[in-house]
Design an enzyme around this catalytic site. Structure first.
Site, short mmCIF file in Angstrom:
data_model
loop_
_atom_site.label_atom_id
_atom_site.label_comp_id
_atom_site.label_asym_id
_atom_site.label_seq_id
_atom_site.Cartn_x
_atom_site.Cartn_y
_atom_site.Cartn_z
CG HIS A 35 -44.22 -47.27 -88.30
ND1 HIS A 35 -45.16 -47.94 -87.56
CD2 HIS A 35 -44.07 -46.07 -87.69
CE1 HIS A 35 -45.56 -47.18 -86.55
NE2 HIS A 35 -44.91 -46.04 -86.60
CG HIS A 41 -42.04 -42.52 -83.94
ND1 HIS A 41 -42.84 -41.48 -84.38
CD2 HIS A 41 -42.72 -43.64 -84.28
CE1 HIS A 41 -43.93 -41.95 -84.93
NE2 HIS A 41 -43.90 -43.28 -84.90
CD GLU A 74 -45.96 -45.95 -82.76
OE1 GLU A 74 -45.32 -45.63 -83.77
OE2 GLU A 74 -47.20 -45.87 -82.70
CO CO Z 1 -45.55 -44.49 -85.39
#
Ligand code: CO
Length: 134
Positions: A7, A79, A130
């Site tokens: 994502h 992020h 991440e």
């Molecule tokens: Co995230």
């Protein structure tokens, strides 16, 4: 080592307005808001054919994205998240290469109920990264 883009997370000042824009203007599949008290955010998942967008909004007074929104009042990419098969192996490889793993290096449970780690943005061309074990 990294796999699919899981994502892209975007911090937004107005969750309802951003959700409506993705749903109505961009025609995306937008899920209901989900409070994540352990992470200090409310999240809206947007499901695209090849990845997800996560709209993030601060939850509570110690949210980790409050400062980001102060610096970026219109919102912005917070992020990106890549999938890895083995998060501990990924962490060890990154630490050996000199990258900084945030939060002491122990994986936490992320918004999808899977182990995640964050890498220092200064080590990755200004982008908070991440990693999520899938
Ligand atoms: Co995230």
């Amino acid at each position: 080592m990294i796999g699919r883009l899981n994502h892209v997370a975007i911090a937004v000042p107005d969750l309802a307005a951003a959700s409506a824009q993705y749903r109505d203007t961009l025609g995306a599949l937008v899920r209901d808001p989900q409070d994540e008290p352990a992470h200090g955010v409310t999240v809206v998942f947007i499901e695209l054919p090849n990845t997800k967008i996560e709209l993030l909004h601060p939850l509570g007074d110690k949210s980790p994205i409050t400062g980001f929104l102060e610096k970026n009042p219109d919102g912005g990419i917070h992020h990106i998240c890549f999938e890895v098969e083995d998060i501990l192996a990924a962490r060890d490889r990154l630490l050996a290469s000199g990258a900084r793993v945030l939060g002491g290096g122990e994986p936490k449970t992320g918004a999808h109920g899977k182990p995640v780690l964050f890498l220092h943005p200064k080590d990755f061309t200004g982008c908070l990264v991440e990693l999520e074990q899938v």
